[in-house]
Design a protein around this motif. Structure first.
Motif, PDB file in Angstrom:
ATOM      1  N   LEU B  58      33.016   5.558 -26.642  1.00  0.00           N
ATOM      2  CA  LEU B  58      33.110   4.392 -27.418  1.00  0.00           C
ATOM      3  C   LEU B  58      32.362   3.260 -26.791  1.00  0.00           C
ATOM      4  CD1 LEU B  58      37.071   4.786 -28.059  1.00  0.00           C
ATOM      5  CD2 LEU B  58      35.079   5.361 -29.737  1.00  0.00           C
ATOM      6  N   PRO B  59      32.074   2.401 -27.913  1.00  0.00           N
ATOM      7  CA  PRO B  59      31.418   1.076 -27.544  1.00  0.00           C
ATOM      8  C   PRO B  59      32.479   0.248 -26.833  1.00  0.00           C
ATOM      9  CG  PRO B  59      31.692   1.134 -29.837  1.00  0.00           C
ATOM     10  CD  PRO B  59      31.805   2.610 -29.183  1.00  0.00           C
ATOM     11  N   LEU B  60      32.072  -0.779 -25.863  1.00  0.00           N
ATOM     12  CA  LEU B  60      33.286  -1.813 -25.252  1.00  0.00           C
ATOM     13  C   LEU B  60      33.286  -2.940 -26.447  1.00  0.00           C
ATOM     14  CD1 LEU B  60      34.898  -2.774 -22.919  1.00  0.00           C
ATOM     15  CD2 LEU B  60      32.676  -3.666 -22.090  1.00  0.00           C
ATOM     16  N   ILE B  61      34.632  -3.048 -26.843  1.00  0.00           N
ATOM     17  CA  ILE B  61      34.563  -4.160 -27.690  1.00  0.00           C
ATOM     18  C   ILE B  61      35.219  -5.270 -27.039  1.00  0.00           C
ATOM     19  CG2 ILE B  61      36.104  -4.941 -29.908  1.00  0.00           C
ATOM     20  CD1 ILE B  61      34.326  -2.392 -30.474  1.00  0.00           C
ATOM     21  N   CYS B  62      34.700  -6.502 -27.241  1.00  0.00           N
ATOM     22  CA  CYS B  62      35.039  -7.732 -26.402  1.00  0.00           C
ATOM     23  C   CYS B  62      35.770  -8.597 -27.607  1.00  0.00           C
ATOM     24  CB  CYS B  62      33.748  -8.402 -26.106  1.00  0.00           C
ATOM     25  SG  CYS B  62      32.955  -7.431 -24.720  1.00  0.00           S
ATOM     26  N   ARG B  63      36.358  -9.752 -26.648  1.00  0.00           N
ATOM     27  CA  ARG B  63      36.904 -10.717 -27.710  1.00  0.00           C
ATOM     28  C   ARG B  63      36.151 -12.008 -27.236  1.00  0.00           C
ATOM     29  NH1 ARG B  63      40.136 -12.521 -23.680  1.00  0.00           N
ATOM     30  NH2 ARG B  63      40.507 -14.185 -24.928  1.00  0.00           N
ATOM     31  N   GLU B  64      36.462 -12.929 -28.442  1.00  0.00           N
ATOM     32  CA  GLU B  64      35.725 -14.088 -28.213  1.00  0.00           C
ATOM     33  C   GLU B  64      36.819 -14.970 -27.303  1.00  0.00           C
ATOM     34  OE1 GLU B  64      32.779 -15.113 -29.423  1.00  0.00           O
ATOM     35  OE2 GLU B  64      32.859 -12.983 -30.364  1.00  0.00           O
ATOM     36  N   ASP B  65      36.229 -16.031 -26.683  1.00  0.00           N
ATOM     37  CA  ASP B  65      36.805 -16.901 -25.654  1.00  0.00           C
ATOM     38  C   ASP B  65      37.696 -18.006 -26.218  1.00  0.00           C
ATOM     39  OD1 ASP B  65      37.599 -17.905 -23.273  1.00  0.00           O
ATOM     40  OD2 ASP B  65      35.974 -19.311 -22.929  1.00  0.00           O
TER      41      ASP B  65
END
Lengths: 482, 95
Positions: B58-65
């Motif tokens: 799976l791709p790594l899902i990031c959050r906004e800061d």
């Protein structure tokens, strides 16, 4: 630095590990705030508290900050990196493991050039840099039988920078920490305040006979929290090793604690009790994959860093290496200087900045951003001296007034009538007056006491309230007395 | 790979598990059984295989800061065995 032992000479082998808190709004794996100074446990999400079923989500900006830092350390950015769990029990880490990077860090080998006292520089190699989460804070001094835990810091992003064992003296390590702090501040990725714990240093020290290339057993000192203490810890620990070896003993690999009061180190943890961290890949986070385009985009955002700025100030503005180094250590100072020097004699502006200006800030206990004297006004003051509008001596008085009122120097010179007199006729009148009033001194001078020339110049300047141009005074006196 | 009594005690300590003395022998046996079973994997040739760090591709899902959570100390401390002045409280920890 060479340590003179009883039998032979020894040299220090030292490496540093520096934990740097990432500047970001929210934590590295949760949406809780990183703000310092909030009430206990107010900046905590369920992820940070290690509640069952909570999953970490990586903060995109923390990755950005880490890549930016890696580029600032002239390091290789690894397009593939992964997170690992480092397992240990401690009350301020509720999950029982720290999410960090182990085998595949985000940043690989790099280099930092440090400037040493004697004007030389040395390259310190960076081994790696990885990102991880910080732990909470344990407070031991509220109650004699209890420890209080605040998780506000738990989960704040950290960059751990590991150097190669390249330091041969405490001075080199001190210079490195200053340079690293300067780079991080220029980049805006860490505020670098060691006393507030946003930059923390672990020190590894061993010694070896001078000139050999062996690596002997090292000892680690954790969380040494100022540049001065790091330097002290290195020197004292190295001397301890020399003493152990010269008395026929062996140095044990152990973790030691530096005591800032005595300056000595003492055993904290022996190797047989060393932690067994049982690292394994973090199952909650897939690997972190970066593209060349992304890395290039971050590279394009990099500001001019201290080394480049220093070189430019030396080459383009004619500063000495030393002046450029002092001015470039702090970005705010460098920016202020550049603004002040624009269109003026940069070398003279640098002299004023590092002399009267810094002295004034220190006396008033102000930062450069709070300075009552603006960059433009400092430049204008230098310009007034250059154009012979005021003498260097009067300029010091004008500067004093500027630092009280914040007024522009032109205004002060105008209002107080401090303009230098360059009108030869006016000065000649004063010269004639001084000569007429001091016939004894004149005959003494003519009788061979030529040293009196200085006294005459002083009298004329004094008579003119400091406003007579000294060159003209000198010329007229010479004409009239010889 | 053979597990001895010392290793059982070490693993139990690291996991903060208390194993009674009369259970150690049995645990030792169980450990060995599990490890022997897993060791079957050694029969597979993995010379050309890259180490696997994630099972799902799976791709790594990031959050906004952005700050999206916090100001909930009461909820964070709700299950704490001991809490005072907004802090978790534990027996004195001195390393």
């Amino acid at each position: 630095m060479i340590i003179e032992g009883k039998e032979k000479k020894w040299e220090i082998v030292c490496g540093l590990e520096i934990h740097c808190q990432i500047i970001s709004e929210s934590k590295i794996f949760s949406g809780a705030s990183t703000r310092f100074g909030a009430d206990a446990n107010e900046n905590v999400s369920f992820v940070d508290a290690g509640m069952p079923g909570m999953l970490p989500t990586l903060n995109r900006y923390c990755v950005h900050q880490a890549v930016k830092t890696g580029l600032g350390l002239r390091a290789k950015i690894n397009k593939f990196s992964e997170f690992s769990r480092k397992n240990y029990f401690y009350a301020d880490m509720p999950t029982g493991y720290q999410i960090t990077q182990f085998q595949y860090p985000i940043v690989g080998e790099g280099v930092v050039t440090v400037d040493l006292e004697d004007g030389s520089s040395k390259d310190i190699r960076i081994e790696r840099m990885h990102i991880e989460q910080d732990a909470g804070k344990s407070i031991h001094d509220i109650d004699s039988r209890k420890t209080f835990i605040d998780l506000n810091r738990a989960g704040v992003g950290l960059m751990e920078i590991v150097t190669k064992p390249d330091f041969r003296s405490p001075e080199e390590a001190g210079a490195f920490l200053k340079k690293l702090r300067s780079i991080l501040r220029y980049l805006g990725t860490c505020d670098g305040n060691m006393d507030e714990g946003s930059m923390r240093c672990d020190v590894n020290v061993s010694v070896r006979p001078a000139g050999s290339d062996e690596l002997r057993t090292r000892c680690e000192m954790k969380n040494v929290n100022s540049v001065k203490f790091v330097m002290q810890a290195i020197e004292n620990e190295a001397r301890r090793h020399v003493e152990v070896y010269e008395n026929g003993g062996t140095v044990e690999q152990e973790t030691r604690q530096f005591d800032p009061i005595s300056g000595q180190t003492k055993v904290m943890r022996k190797k047989e009790f060393a932690h067994d961290y049982r690292y394994f890949p973090e199952p909650d986070l897939p690997p972190l994959v970066l593209t060349d385009e992304y890395i290039k985009q971050v590279a394009d955002e990099l500001p001019e860093l201290p080394d480049a700025k220093k070189a430019r100030f030396v080459e383009k503005l004619g500063l000495t290496k030393y002046d450029a180094m002092v001015i470039c250590e702090n970005k705010e100072v460098a920016d202020f200087f550049e603004k002040a020097a624009a269109g003026h004699d940069a070398k003279k502006v640098a002299n004023w900045l590092m002399g009267d200006f810094f002295a004034m800030l220190k006396r008033k206990n102000l930062t450069i951003d709070e300075s009552p004297v603006s960059a433009e006004n400092l430049g204008a003051l230098v310009e007034l001296i250059e154009k012979n509008v005021i003498s260097g001596k009067i300029a010091k008085d004008v500067f004093e007034i500027m630092s009280e009122t914040g007024d522009a120097p032109e205004k002060i010179v105008e209002e107080k009538g401090l303009k230098q007199v360059t009108d030869t006729g006016a000065i000649e009148a004063v010269v004639d007056k001084v000569i007429a009033e001091n016939p004894d001194k004149v005959s003494a001078y003519k009788g061979g006491k030529t040293g009196l020339m200085g006294w005459f110049v002083g009298q004329v300047i004094k008579e003119s309230k400091g406003k007579a141009n000294p060159q003209i005074v000198n010329r007229l006196l010479a004409e009239k007395l010889n | 790979m053979a597990i001895d009594r010392q290793t059982v005690n070490r693993v139990a300590f690291l996991a903060r598990l208390k194993i009674d003395d009369d259970k150690i022998e049995a645990t030792e046996e169980e450990f060995n059984k599990i490890l022997n079973w897993v060791e079957q994997l050694n029969e597979v040739n993995t010379d050309e295989v890259e180490p696997l760090s994630a099972v799902n591709d799976l791709p790594l899902i990031c959050r906004e800061d952005n700050v999206t959570e916090g100001s909930q100390a009461d909820k964070i401390l709700a299950n704490a065995p001991m809490a005072e002045y907004g802090y978790f409280v534990v027996p004195k920890v001195v390393e």
